[in-house]
Design a protein around this motif. Structure first.
Motif, PDB file in Angstrom:
ATOM      1  N   VAL A  86       0.838  -1.201   0.000  1.00  0.00           N
ATOM      2  CA  VAL A  86       0.000   0.000   0.000  1.00  0.00           C
ATOM      3  C   VAL A  86       0.876   1.255   0.000  1.00  0.00           C
ATOM      4  CG1 VAL A  86      -1.635   1.353   1.371  1.00  0.00           C
ATOM      5  CG2 VAL A  86      -2.008  -1.095   1.049  1.00  0.00           C
ATOM      6  N   ALA A  87       1.960   1.244   0.784  1.00  0.00           N
ATOM      7  CA  ALA A  87       2.870   2.387   0.804  1.00  0.00           C
ATOM      8  C   ALA A  87       3.473   2.629  -0.571  1.00  0.00           C
ATOM      9  CB  ALA A  87       3.967   2.163   1.839  1.00  0.00           C
ATOM     10  N   ALA A  88       3.835   1.542  -1.260  1.00  0.00           N
ATOM     11  CA  ALA A  88       4.414   1.682  -2.601  1.00  0.00           C
ATOM     12  C   ALA A  88       3.386   2.168  -3.610  1.00  0.00           C
ATOM     13  CB  ALA A  88       4.994   0.344  -3.058  1.00  0.00           C
ATOM     14  N   LEU A  89       2.170   1.654  -3.515  1.00  0.00           N
ATOM     15  CA  LEU A  89       1.125   2.064  -4.456  1.00  0.00           C
ATOM     16  C   LEU A  89       0.765   3.532  -4.290  1.00  0.00           C
ATOM     17  CD1 LEU A  89      -1.324  -0.995  -4.281  1.00  0.00           C
ATOM     18  CD2 LEU A  89       0.175  -0.376  -6.182  1.00  0.00           C
ATOM     19  N   SER A  90       0.802   3.999  -3.057  1.00  0.00           N
ATOM     20  CA  SER A  90       0.396   5.375  -2.797  1.00  0.00           C
ATOM     21  C   SER A  90       1.573   6.305  -2.533  1.00  0.00           C
ATOM     22  CB  SER A  90      -0.566   5.415  -1.601  1.00  0.00           C
ATOM     23  OG  SER A  90       0.007   4.764  -0.479  1.00  0.00           O
ATOM     24  N   ALA A  91       2.801   5.756  -2.586  1.00  0.00           N
ATOM     25  CA  ALA A  91       4.035   6.544  -2.398  1.00  0.00           C
ATOM     26  C   ALA A  91       4.024   7.285  -1.072  1.00  0.00           C
ATOM     27  CB  ALA A  91       4.237   7.514  -3.552  1.00  0.00           C
ATOM     28  N   VAL A  92       3.666   6.582   0.006  1.00  0.00           N
ATOM     29  CA  VAL A  92       3.606   7.178   1.335  1.00  0.00           C
ATOM     30  C   VAL A  92       4.862   6.818   2.127  1.00  0.00           C
ATOM     31  CG1 VAL A  92       2.375   7.160   3.530  1.00  0.00           C
ATOM     32  CG2 VAL A  92       1.107   7.155   1.392  1.00  0.00           C
ATOM     33  N   LYS A 111      -8.243   1.754  -0.373  1.00  0.00           N
ATOM     34  CA  LYS A 111      -8.801   1.245   0.877  1.00  0.00           C
ATOM     35  C   LYS A 111      -8.345  -0.187   1.157  1.00  0.00           C
ATOM     36  CE  LYS A 111     -10.913   4.991   1.960  1.00  0.00           C
ATOM     37  NZ  LYS A 111     -10.407   5.779   3.117  1.00  0.00           N
ATOM     38  N   VAL A 112      -8.213  -0.496   2.441  1.00  0.00           N
ATOM     39  CA  VAL A 112      -7.722  -1.798   2.899  1.00  0.00           C
ATOM     40  C   VAL A 112      -8.701  -2.392   3.892  1.00  0.00           C
ATOM     41  CG1 VAL A 112      -5.767  -3.019   3.919  1.00  0.00           C
ATOM     42  CG2 VAL A 112      -5.383  -0.859   2.725  1.00  0.00           C
ATOM     43  N   ALA A 113      -8.870  -3.719   3.843  1.00  0.00           N
ATOM     44  CA  ALA A 113      -9.707  -4.418   4.824  1.00  0.00           C
ATOM     45  C   ALA A 113      -9.142  -5.808   5.074  1.00  0.00           C
ATOM     46  CB  ALA A 113     -11.157  -4.511   4.330  1.00  0.00           C
ATOM     47  N   ILE A 114      -9.272  -6.270   6.298  1.00  0.00           N
ATOM     48  CA  ILE A 114      -8.829  -7.608   6.682  1.00  0.00           C
ATOM     49  C   ILE A 114      -9.971  -8.589   6.437  1.00  0.00           C
ATOM     50  CG2 ILE A 114      -8.109  -9.037   8.648  1.00  0.00           C
ATOM     51  CD1 ILE A 114      -6.787  -6.485   9.788  1.00  0.00           C
ATOM     52  N   GLU A 115      -9.632  -9.778   5.944  1.00  0.00           N
ATOM     53  CA  GLU A 115     -10.642 -10.775   5.595  1.00  0.00           C
ATOM     54  C   GLU A 115     -10.214 -12.153   6.110  1.00  0.00           C
ATOM     55  OE1 GLU A 115     -13.403 -13.075   4.775  1.00  0.00           O
ATOM     56  OE2 GLU A 115     -13.802 -11.006   4.147  1.00  0.00           O
ATOM     57  N   TYR A 116     -11.033 -12.729   7.020  1.00  0.00           N
ATOM     58  CA  TYR A 116     -10.738 -14.056   7.564  1.00  0.00           C
ATOM     59  C   TYR A 116     -10.786 -15.154   6.504  1.00  0.00           C
ATOM     60  CZ  TYR A 116     -10.887 -12.582  12.499  1.00  0.00           C
ATOM     61  OH  TYR A 116     -10.617 -12.005  13.717  1.00  0.00           O
ATOM     62  N   GLY A 117     -11.582 -14.948   5.474  1.00  0.00           N
ATOM     63  CA  GLY A 117     -11.703 -15.965   4.432  1.00  0.00           C
ATOM     64  C   GLY A 117     -10.429 -16.183   3.637  1.00  0.00           C
ATOM     65  N   LEU A 118      -9.443 -15.281   3.802  1.00  0.00           N
ATOM     66  CA  LEU A 118      -8.174 -15.401   3.088  1.00  0.00           C
ATOM     67  C   LEU A 118      -7.095 -16.068   3.931  1.00  0.00           C
ATOM     68  CD1 LEU A 118      -8.112 -11.854   1.445  1.00  0.00           C
ATOM     69  CD2 LEU A 118      -8.844 -14.013   0.417  1.00  0.00           C
ATOM     70  N   CYS A 119      -7.459 -16.559   5.138  1.00  0.00           N
ATOM     71  CA  CYS A 119      -6.483 -17.246   5.991  1.00  0.00           C
ATOM     72  C   CYS A 119      -5.992 -18.528   5.339  1.00  0.00           C
ATOM     73  CB  CYS A 119      -7.122 -17.598   7.332  1.00  0.00           C
ATOM     74  SG  CYS A 119      -7.336 -16.199   8.435  1.00  0.00           S
ATOM     75  N   GLU A 120      -4.794 -18.938   5.752  1.00  0.00           N
ATOM     76  CA  GLU A 120      -4.286 -20.204   5.277  1.00  0.00           C
ATOM     77  C   GLU A 120      -5.051 -21.347   5.930  1.00  0.00           C
ATOM     78  OE1 GLU A 120      -0.237 -20.804   6.301  1.00  0.00           O
ATOM     79  OE2 GLU A 120      -0.507 -20.313   8.402  1.00  0.00           O
ATOM     80  N   LYS A 121      -4.815 -22.556   5.470  1.00  0.00           N
ATOM     81  CA  LYS A 121      -5.442 -23.741   6.042  1.00  0.00           C
ATOM     82  C   LYS A 121      -4.855 -23.994   7.424  1.00  0.00           C
ATOM     83  CE  LYS A 121      -6.202 -28.635   4.953  1.00  0.00           C
ATOM     84  NZ  LYS A 121      -5.519 -29.210   6.122  1.00  0.00           N
ATOM     85  N   LEU A 122      -5.720 -24.080   8.431  1.00  0.00           N
ATOM     86  CA  LEU A 122      -5.268 -24.271   9.798  1.00  0.00           C
ATOM     87  C   LEU A 122      -5.131 -25.752  10.099  1.00  0.00           C
ATOM     88  CD1 LEU A 122      -7.475 -21.604  11.617  1.00  0.00           C
ATOM     89  CD2 LEU A 122      -5.189 -21.343  10.648  1.00  0.00           C
ATOM     90  N   LYS A 123      -3.974 -26.151  10.631  1.00  0.00           N
ATOM     91  CA  LYS A 123      -3.743 -27.564  10.923  1.00  0.00           C
ATOM     92  C   LYS A 123      -2.971 -27.702  12.224  1.00  0.00           C
ATOM     93  CE  LYS A 123       0.116 -27.399   7.644  1.00  0.00           C
ATOM     94  NZ  LYS A 123       0.681 -27.952   6.410  1.00  0.00           N
ATOM     95  N   THR A 124      -3.313 -28.705  13.005  1.00  0.00           N
ATOM     96  CA  THR A 124      -2.695 -28.912  14.310  1.00  0.00           C
ATOM     97  C   THR A 124      -1.441 -29.769  14.232  1.00  0.00           C
ATOM     98  OG1 THR A 124      -4.166 -30.803  14.669  1.00  0.00           O
ATOM     99  CG2 THR A 124      -4.861 -28.686  15.541  1.00  0.00           C
ATOM    100  N   PRO A 147      -1.051   2.645   6.381  1.00  0.00           N
ATOM    101  CA  PRO A 147      -0.978   4.109   6.303  1.00  0.00           C
ATOM    102  C   PRO A 147      -2.300   4.754   6.714  1.00  0.00           C
ATOM    103  CG  PRO A 147       0.066   3.138   4.385  1.00  0.00           C
ATOM    104  CD  PRO A 147      -0.597   2.005   5.132  1.00  0.00           C
ATOM    105  N   GLU A 148      -2.194   5.887   7.347  1.00  0.00           N
ATOM    106  CA  GLU A 148      -3.374   6.584   7.856  1.00  0.00           C
ATOM    107  C   GLU A 148      -4.390   6.857   6.748  1.00  0.00           C
ATOM    108  OE1 GLU A 148      -4.493  10.671  10.353  1.00  0.00           O
ATOM    109  OE2 GLU A 148      -2.407  10.191   9.838  1.00  0.00           O
ATOM    110  N   GLY A 149      -5.643   6.585   7.044  1.00  0.00           N
ATOM    111  CA  GLY A 149      -6.719   6.871   6.104  1.00  0.00           C
ATOM    112  C   GLY A 149      -7.036   5.767   5.123  1.00  0.00           C
ATOM    113  N   THR A 150      -6.287   4.649   5.190  1.00  0.00           N
ATOM    114  CA  THR A 150      -6.510   3.609   4.185  1.00  0.00           C
ATOM    115  C   THR A 150      -7.478   2.519   4.638  1.00  0.00           C
ATOM    116  OG1 THR A 150      -4.557   2.377   4.941  1.00  0.00           O
ATOM    117  CG2 THR A 150      -4.247   3.936   3.120  1.00  0.00           C
ATOM    118  N   VAL A 151      -7.647   2.327   5.936  1.00  0.00           N
ATOM    119  CA  VAL A 151      -8.508   1.242   6.422  1.00  0.00           C
ATOM    120  C   VAL A 151      -9.973   1.611   6.249  1.00  0.00           C
ATOM    121  CG1 VAL A 151      -9.192  -0.122   8.427  1.00  0.00           C
ATOM    122  CG2 VAL A 151      -6.778   0.460   8.073  1.00  0.00           C
TER     123      VAL A 151
END
Length: 269
Positions: A86-92, A111-124, A147-151
């Motif tokens: 994001v810093a590189a894309l927006s040169a911040v 804009k940025v958002a966190i998504e649980y559906g993109l987690c890796e496969k969880l294994k014990t 960076p501030e303002g992106t979330v």
């Protein structure tokens, strides 16, 4: 803003880049896990951050379209990768100099958002898996790394909880592709960058290369998808179909032949 996005996508296509995170500490520094408080959630090493930032520069200068939204797995290595990209894309905060012909992206609009559906496969089975089987993320702390303002706090996750442990391989692939389709359908006038894990990139590839016997997916490698924008999707992603148009840092073996960064036009998935 919305009209500008629509004008940019006048060809009727939406672009999605699926990217692996940068170089992780536990693979580069094997002794790191012996003292780590969260050995199952390694950060990037310094070069991983450098590679992530350079990948953001490459995306900005070479793909030919701007990125409007970034969706990222909550694991620290993905969050740190996304922050650099994001810093590189927006040169911040990096004093980066870009040529005038590069797409100009206002940091306040990316804009940025966190998504649980993109987690890796969880294994014990992993020795570094938490003993109680619980993985916790403090989302506010992770969001503070961007960076501030992106979330974008108004975006709802496709998966509001982490997946169960020992998710099957097929369930993981289905979950990952479903997440991509829903994100695309909910933001049809925007180009998306998805930052995830080796498994996330491979889940997309497996849908296309059924005969491939081995993949090499380098750190910060990318696969570029495209989908036709439609007005008849209900937000479930049911009408979204992808085609692969490019890749970077990816190779696979098929019929004992190694193929590197093969640009393809395949039936949709």
């Amino acid at each position: 803003m919305e009209s500008a996005k629509l004008n940019f996508n006048m060809n009727g296509h939406q672009n999605i880049i699926v990217m692996r995170h940068g170089d992780r500490a536990d693979y580069c520094e094997p002794l790191w896990v012996t003292t780590a408080e969260r050995p199952w959630d390694p950060p990037l090493v310094h070069y991983g951050k450098v590679r992530a930032f350079q990948t953001g520069q490459r995306i900005r200068s070479q793909v030919g379209f701007p990125i409007h939204r970034v969706f990222v797995s909550p694991f620290l290595r993905c969050i740190q990768t996304a922050a650099e990209v994001v810093a590189a894309l927006s040169a911040v905060d990096h004093n980066a100099t870009f040529s005038n012909d590069m797409p100009s992206i206002d940091n306040s609009k990316l804009k940025v958002a966190i998504e649980y559906g993109l987690c890796e496969k969880l294994k014990t089975m992993s020795e570094v898996a938490p003993k109680d089987g619980k993985i916790d993320f403090k989302i506010s702390d992770l969001e503070a790394m961007f960076p501030e303002g992106t979330v974008d706090h108004n975006v709802e996750m496709v998966y509001k909880e982490l997946q169960q442990w020992e998710e099957s391989r097929e369930a993981f692939k289905d979950r990952y592709v479903h997440t991509l389709k829903v994100l695309a359908s909910k933001h049809p006038s925007e180009n998306l960058l998805i930052i995830s894990h080796w498994g996330g990139v491979s889940a997309t590839l497996y849908k296309y290369f059924k005969d491939a016997t081995k993949y090499f997916i380098d750190y910060c490698s990318c696969i570029e998808l495209r989908t036709q924008i439609t007005n008849n999707d209900d937000g479930s992603g049911s009408s979204v179909e992808f085609e692969v148009v490019n890749s970077h840092g990816i190779s696979y073996t098929e019929n004992n032949v190694s193929i590197h960064d093969h640009v393809i036009s395949h039936p949709s998935v």
